[in-house]
Scaffold this motif. Structure first.
Motif, PDB file in Angstrom:
ATOM      1  N   ILE A 231       0.920  -1.181  -0.064  1.00 29.37           N
ATOM      2  CA  ILE A 231       0.248   0.059   0.008  1.00 29.37           C
ATOM      3  C   ILE A 231       0.868   1.216  -0.092  1.00 29.37           C
ATOM      4  CG2 ILE A 231      -1.599   1.505   1.294  1.00 29.37           C
ATOM      5  CD1 ILE A 231      -2.695  -1.494   2.277  1.00 29.37           C
ATOM      6  N   ILE A 232       1.926   1.326   0.899  1.00 27.73           N
ATOM      7  CA  ILE A 232       2.660   2.525   1.121  1.00 27.73           C
ATOM      8  C   ILE A 232       3.315   2.803  -0.314  1.00 27.73           C
ATOM      9  CG2 ILE A 232       4.901   3.278   2.047  1.00 27.73           C
ATOM     10  CD1 ILE A 232       3.760   1.778   4.530  1.00 27.73           C
ATOM     11  N   LEU A 233       3.756   1.755  -0.879  1.00 29.65           N
ATOM     12  CA  LEU A 233       4.751   1.973  -2.310  1.00 29.65           C
ATOM     13  C   LEU A 233       3.951   2.258  -3.578  1.00 29.65           C
ATOM     14  CD1 LEU A 233       7.475  -0.653  -1.757  1.00 29.65           C
ATOM     15  CD2 LEU A 233       7.734   1.894  -1.398  1.00 29.65           C
ATOM     16  N   PHE A 257       6.548  -2.888  -7.465  1.00 29.32           N
ATOM     17  CA  PHE A 257       6.838  -3.874  -8.621  1.00 29.32           C
ATOM     18  C   PHE A 257       8.423  -3.658  -9.067  1.00 29.32           C
ATOM     19  CE2 PHE A 257       2.285  -3.512  -9.408  1.00 29.32           C
ATOM     20  CZ  PHE A 257       1.872  -4.332  -8.255  1.00 29.32           C
ATOM     21  N   THR A 258       9.192  -3.212  -7.992  1.00 28.38           N
ATOM     22  CA  THR A 258      10.543  -2.741  -8.623  1.00 28.38           C
ATOM     23  C   THR A 258      11.390  -3.817  -7.403  1.00 28.38           C
ATOM     24  OG1 THR A 258      10.822  -1.107  -6.939  1.00 28.38           O
ATOM     25  CG2 THR A 258      10.170  -0.647  -9.309  1.00 28.38           C
ATOM     26  N   ALA A 265      11.031  -4.374   1.337  1.00 25.86           N
ATOM     27  CA  ALA A 265      10.221  -5.119   2.430  1.00 25.86           C
ATOM     28  C   ALA A 265      10.970  -6.454   2.809  1.00 25.86           C
ATOM     29  CB  ALA A 265       8.782  -5.593   1.296  1.00 25.86           C
ATOM     30  N   MET A 266      11.884  -6.868   2.159  1.00 21.50           N
ATOM     31  CA  MET A 266      12.557  -7.831   2.736  1.00 21.50           C
ATOM     32  C   MET A 266      13.359  -7.724   3.936  1.00 21.50           C
ATOM     33  SD  MET A 266      13.395 -10.633  -0.429  1.00 21.50           S
ATOM     34  CE  MET A 266      14.439 -11.856   0.601  1.00 21.50           C
ATOM     35  N   GLY A 339       8.250  -7.165  -9.311  1.00 20.31           N
ATOM     36  CA  GLY A 339       7.993  -7.230 -10.469  1.00 20.31           C
ATOM     37  C   GLY A 339       8.233  -8.688 -11.048  1.00 20.31           C
ATOM     38  N   SER A 340       8.039  -9.008 -12.723  1.00 25.03           N
ATOM     39  CA  SER A 340       7.875 -10.257 -12.936  1.00 25.03           C
ATOM     40  C   SER A 340       9.681 -10.602 -12.896  1.00 25.03           C
ATOM     41  CB  SER A 340       7.492 -10.361 -14.430  1.00 25.03           C
ATOM     42  OG  SER A 340       8.281  -9.301 -15.225  1.00 25.03           O
ATOM     43  N   GLY A 341      10.446  -9.687 -13.054  1.00 26.83           N
ATOM     44  CA  GLY A 341      11.762 -10.077 -13.092  1.00 26.83           C
ATOM     45  C   GLY A 341      12.630  -9.878 -11.825  1.00 26.83           C
TER      46      GLY A 341
END
Lengths: 394, 363
Positions: A231-233, A257-258, A265-266, A339-341
């Protein structure tokens, strides 16, 4: 000789061993087994398997083999059991699923030789290579899943060859997984060190507050914390709103998604795992060591490098180890904010387990991940000071 | 001839701004001297040492080493060797590594380092143990390494904070003598903190007795023991009989003190006490003669309350002058006598042995 005491001790520890066996050794063994097991075709198509065993691999097999394959496959499809066979063969070579289904659909109108009808339908039915693949898939063991996990496969003549470029994703994925994990471990160690140090020198009342501030997020569900970052990002999230209102940026900054979001987050989720062991080690470093070093003529930075850092190294090592091992298996956080990457190996293990139901490759990826992590930890054990001297706490 | 190396001038210390740990401490330590700071815990002796080492800043006053003002010199530039209570040997370094540390900090080359480490280890009789880790050594050996480490960089001044506290009695006594020998051999100035009075008496050139953040007396061990400056020193050092009374008569040196039951005792006067003021008589148990023993200023009949046999001497608890805790210690030089509990026996002492001191509330 077993004394009463020893027996009692063994009896007391037995439940623990049982638990370790049931909850760790058995699943681990089952996973490893599944990674090399190759039983779909031989169990669902037993007659075809038996016939292929007699085929010498030259030319095409007998009419009977064609007939048996079609009949057993049809039977399996009626019982809704054909899926694993089709998946298994398609995994061997893409396109085999549709070729088999096409044959199956057409076989209702076949008159005369199945062999000729099928070859007429699709010339690949007459290709000895196709039958070689089927025969190879009758098990009982296969190295295929492990090979595929490192972007290799078995060539037509049984030699190990690289997979086609568009299928070669797993090595890149392993590298990405370990890269993300190492970066997260490094960031956690760098952030945790001064935080743990501050906690260790604060007056007791403040330490308790500080420890609570570390523990409260630690106790909060990882899903909740990751969702909070989600939410924050956001593009329309509070950070972008703030940046825009302060006119620091013209356009909303893409954060969700970057890779940045994944790291953020991790690190947030894993930081307590680095802080807590470091804190407990630092708390045990008596101030007298630093005083002694000062009295012996060492200025502040040399005291830190020669005394404090080596003495706190076991804490760095155990914190980093914990963060690294947890990072390697991270799934939900990259899935939500990356993201997907930015997806890690666990994402694909989950994908193969839940979505494409290819447990063989899922098991092989999991086993390889475990093996590689073990090797990296062993290297760290040998090379990083403080890893082995973890016992030095006086 | 005075050659001061350390001068404390009106040093005060308060950790929280409310409670004062040191009240205007003045202390001058001569070069080459062995000075012991003795006192109960919380008396300020360790704080004094920490200020000298540079681990604590004084709240007021000045401190100088070799004429150089130390107040704002950080610990690592003071060049003072410190032996810590729990040795503080670096656990991740070998014994030789620990000894090498201060030499490396001084930028001394490898060859000279090795030679000085060897000499220091030989001095403390640990020659072959250089490659061991501190954790592989016994408590006594660790103590020696700590000592060697504090001396190896040849400091002018060495501080020791209760260095023998963790050792057993026999080893402690052995190390006391060894430290004393090393001090004599090297001529280094040594400031030693302890709460053990026998350690202070046997090792020091001078003893500073601390209580409540003040030096109660600073003198040689014999003076501290024989001529305590006040009732605290008298009771803290050695065993001591303490009789409370008022001054009846006095001249410049001696006085007669009247006990509650009217018994008058003649003794040496310490401090300016007016007639009629409350005072304490301090008398060592071993100065009391038991049995008939010629003419003495103070001869009384006492009743034996208890006999405690120690082998080399016997302690008698007597009731005398209305007090029942009066201790006498006798070694029966003329052979063991048959004393009975409850018997009456003459006791006496010279007027020079008892000291009358201003009354202080006992701690």
């Amino acid at each position: 000789m077993m004394t009463r005491r020893n027996l009692l001790a063994a009896a007391l520890i037995a439940p623990l061993l049982l638990l370790v066996f049931v909850s760790f050794i058995v699943p681990l063994g089952a996973t490893l087994y599944r990674a090399v097991e190759d039983a779909e075709i031989s169990t669902i198509l037993p007659k075809t398997t038996a016939l292929l065993e007699q085929w010498n691999g030259e030319g095409v097999p007998s009419e009977q083999t064609y007939l048996s394959l079609m009949n057993e496959l049809r039977e399996a499809q009626e019982q809704q059991k054909a899926g694993p066979v089709l998946n298994r063969l398609n995994f061997e070579e893409t396109g085999l699923r549709s070729m088999l289904l096409q044959g199956l659909r057409a076989s209702g109108q076949f008159s005369g030789s199945y062999k000729q009808n099928l070859i007429a339908l699709n010339p690949r039915w007459g290709d000895p290579h196709f039958w070689g693949l089927v025969k190879r898939s009758t098990g009982p063991w296969t190295p295929l899943y492990f090979l595929r996990s490192v972007d290799l496969k078995l060539g037509p003549n049984g030699a190990v060859v690289p997979t086609a470029d568009e299928e070669a994703v797993f090595i890149k994925l392993f590298i990405r997984t370990f890269e993300i994990s190492l970066v997260v471990t490094l960031i956690c160690a760098v952030l945790a060190y001064p935080m743990a140090y501050t906690l260790s020198i604060l007056p007791q009342a403040w330490t308790n507050i500080g420890i609570m501030l570390v523990l409260i997020p630690f106790w909060t569900s990882i899903l909740v914390r990751t969702t909070a970052w989600f939410i924050i990002l956001q593009r329309e999230g509070p950070i972008n709103a703030l940046l825009l209102s302060l006119h620091l940026v013209e356009q909303p900054v893409t954060m969700i998604f970057t890779r940045f979001a994944v790291y953020l987050a991790m690190v947030h989720v894993l930081l307590p795992f680095a802080i807590l062991p470091l804190y407990s080690v630092m708390k045990g470093i008596k101030p007298d060591y630093m005083r002694a070093a000062a009295s012996l003529g060492a200025p502040g930075w040399r005291r830190f490098l020669r005394i404090y850092l080596p003495l706190s190294m076991p804490g760095v090592a155990s914190g980093a180890l914990m963060v690294f091992m947890l990072s390697v298996g991270f799934y939900i956080t990259p899935a939500l904010v990356g993201g997907s990457g930015d997806q890690m190996i666990s994402y694909f293990i989950a994908f193969f387990t839940n979505t494409s139901v290819n447990w063989g490759i899922a098991a092989a990826l999991a086993a390889l991940l475990m093996g590689m992590t073990g090797i990296l930890v062993a290297i760290a054990w040998l090379l990083v000071p403080g890893f082995r001297s973890g016992g030095v706490r006086v | 001839m005075s050659d001061p190396i350390v001068v404390f001038d009106s040093i005060t210390k308060s950790y929280d701004g409310i409670n004062t740990v040191l009240h205007g401490l003045d202390l001058t330590i001569e070069r080459g001297e062995f000075v012991t700071l003795l006192g109960p815990s919380g008396s300020g002796k360790t704080t004094t040492l920490m200020i000298l080492a540079g681990f604590e800043d004084p709240s007021g006053g000045t401190i100088s080493l070799d004429g150089r003002l130390l107040n704002h010199v950080p610990a690592h530039q003071r060049g003072i060797g410190v032996v810590f209570q729990n040795y503080a040997l670096f656990p991740h370094m070998s014994v030789a590594g620990n000894l090498s540390f201060p030499l490396e900090m001084q930028g001394i080359g490898r060859a000279e380092r090795d030679q000085r480490i060897k000499a220091a280890l030989d001095m403390v009789k640990l020659g072959p143990l250089g490659e061991r880790r501190p954790s592989e050594l016994s408590g006594g050996q660790q103590q020696r390494v700590a000592l060697a480490r504090a001396l190896v960089f040849q400091p002018k001044l060495v501080l020791m904070d209760e260095p023998l506290g963790a050792l057993d009695k026999q080893l402690r006594e052995h190390m006391q003598i060894e430290i004393k020998h090393i001090h004599e051999q090297l001529g280094v100035t040594l400031v030693y903190v302890t709460h053990d009075q026998s350690e202070a008496l046997t090792m020091s050139d001078r003893v500073a007795v601390f209580n409540h953040g003040r030096i109660q007396q600073l003198a040689s061990p014999a003076t501290i023991y024989e001529e305590p400056a006040n009732a605290f020193v008298a009771s803290f050092i050695g065993e001591n009989n303490r009789l409370v009374g008022t001054i009846a008569t006095r001249d410049a040196t001696y006085c007669r003190m009247a006990l509650e039951d009217g018994t008058q005792i003649e003794a040496r006067l310490t401090g300016d006490l007016a007639i009629g003021s409350k005072a304490v008589l301090s008398l060592r148990p071993e100065r009391v003669m038991v049995g008939d023993s010629g003419p003495n200023a103070n001869t009384f009949n006492a009743r034996i309350e208890e006999l405690i046999y120690f082998g080399d001497h016997t302690k008698l608890r007597l009731s005398l002058g209305g007090s029942s805790g009066f201790m006498a210690r006798t070694s029966f030089k003329d052979g063991l006598r048959d004393l009975q509990r409850g018997a009456s026996i003459p006791v006496s002492w010279s007027r020079d042995c008892g000291r009358v001191l201003p009354f202080m509330e006992q701690e």
